[in-house]
Scaffold this active site. Structure first.
Site, short mmCIF file in Angstrom:
data_model
loop_
_atom_site.label_atom_id
_atom_site.label_comp_id
_atom_site.label_asym_id
_atom_site.label_seq_id
_atom_site.Cartn_x
_atom_site.Cartn_y
_atom_site.Cartn_z
CB ALA A 64 -28.77 -8.11 61.80
CD1 TRP A 65 -33.45 -11.53 63.43
CD2 TRP A 65 -33.36 -13.73 63.09
NE1 TRP A 65 -33.97 -12.15 64.54
CE2 TRP A 65 -33.93 -13.50 64.36
CE3 TRP A 65 -33.22 -15.05 62.65
CZ2 TRP A 65 -34.35 -14.54 65.20
CZ3 TRP A 65 -33.63 -16.08 63.50
CH2 TRP A 65 -34.19 -15.81 64.75
CG HIS A 73 -44.06 -16.50 39.53
ND1 HIS A 73 -43.58 -17.36 38.55
CD2 HIS A 73 -44.82 -17.27 40.35
CE1 HIS A 73 -44.05 -18.58 38.76
NE2 HIS A 73 -44.81 -18.55 39.85
CG HIS A 77 -39.47 -15.43 38.65
ND1 HIS A 77 -39.57 -14.19 38.09
CD2 HIS A 77 -40.44 -16.18 38.08
CE1 HIS A 77 -40.57 -14.20 37.21
NE2 HIS A 77 -41.11 -15.40 37.17
CG ASP A 79 -42.14 -19.02 35.17
OD1 ASP A 79 -42.08 -18.33 36.20
OD2 ASP A 79 -42.48 -18.58 34.05
CG HIS A 83 -46.34 -19.96 36.78
ND1 HIS A 83 -47.10 -19.18 37.63
CD2 HIS A 83 -45.90 -19.12 35.81
CE1 HIS A 83 -47.10 -17.93 37.19
NE2 HIS A 83 -46.40 -17.88 36.09
CG HIS A 208 -45.96 -18.40 31.13
ND1 HIS A 208 -45.51 -17.26 30.52
CD2 HIS A 208 -45.60 -18.28 32.43
CE1 HIS A 208 -44.91 -16.48 31.40
NE2 HIS A 208 -44.95 -17.07 32.58
#
Ligand code: MN
Length: 259
Positions: A64-65, A73, A77, A79, A83, A208
């Site tokens: 199975a895959w 993002h 997650h 950064d 980014h 950011h």
């Protein structure tokens, strides 16, 4: 104590349960909330989708895959500096080029849960960080700083998680202060590292703009920060080695003394 003895004692403490491994990662699936930008930007990250290749069937009788449609993002997650435009010209600014040394670091956890319960637009300031330091000690260079808000249980619903753009985060002077402290990065329980109203800050989106400009990192959509001590835990946060990646979903774990 030698380095080898230090590692042995960590292994022994893990085996005995004296050190606990805490998962700071949200489930990643079709229901993972994703950010929707204002219409002038046009494009958004699609929802996570798993496409089946086989499931022990005619397409693959023994295996199975699947293959994924997944934003860089999305969900819990990392950064990377690439980014943000402020980190665009830094050398080695993508997920495949970051030093593995940066993926293990201590963490300071600033509990803002009471303030956020009273005001979802709560913004942590440098003054708030200094008040935390007066109680818990100076934030060391190379540490992560995580904002505990107890926001993460809302991730079961995109509507309550995104909350119409009213979500907590750091102020500009908070991030400037943390950059001066040489932190490795900033983590938040919300969809991104910045507050929902951070588009109106100067500069906009300081977590950011200012952190990635300096080659530091961000972690978003963290969970279980209420299970971490204010100091003393160690975080392992290693993004996928995506070539030219601006970020990556990842498994974030913390090692912490069992309480
Ligand atoms: Mn991000």
């Amino acid at each position: 104590m030698s380095a080898a003895e230090s590692l042995s004692s960590v292994a022994a403490a893990l085996a005995s349960g004296a050190i606990e491994v805490i998962d700071l990662t949200a489930p990643l699936g079709p229901d993972t909330p994703v950010l929707h930008l204002p219409p002038e930007f046009g494009r958004n990250t699609p929802a996570f989708r798993m496409n089946e290749i086989s499931a022990y069937d005619a397409n693959g009788p023994w295996w199975a895959w699947g293959w994924m449609e997944l934003g860089e993002h999305t969900g819990t997650h990392f950064d990377a500096p690439a980014h943000w435009i402020s980190g665009r010209d830094r050398p080695d600014n993508t997920t495949d080029r970051l030093p593995a040394r940066d993926f293990v670091a201590p963490v300071c956890v600033i509990d803002c849960s009471a303030e956020v319960a009273a005001d979802p637009d709560f913004v942590l300031t440098a003054q708030g960080v200094r008040a935390w330091e007066a109680e818990h000690g100076e934030i060391p260079a190379g540490a992560w700083v995580f904002m505990r808000s107890d926001w993460y249980p809302r991730n079961a619903s995109a509507e309550t998680f995104l909350n119409g753009g009213h979500t907590p985060g750091p102020s500009v002077d908070c991030i400037r202060y943390l950059v001066e402290k040489n932190v490795i990065g900033w983590g938040n329980e919300c969809v991104g590292t910045d507050a929902g109203m951070a588009h109106s800050f100067d500069p906009p989106f300081p977590a950011h703009h200012l952190l990635l400009e300096q080659g530091r990192y961000g972690l978003a959509s963290l969970v279980n920060l209420d299970r971490l001590p204010p100091t003393g835990a160690l975080v392992v946060a290693a993004p996928l080695k995506i070539v030219n990646g601006t970020g990556s979903p990842l498994r974030v774990i913390a090692l912490a003394p069992r309480t």
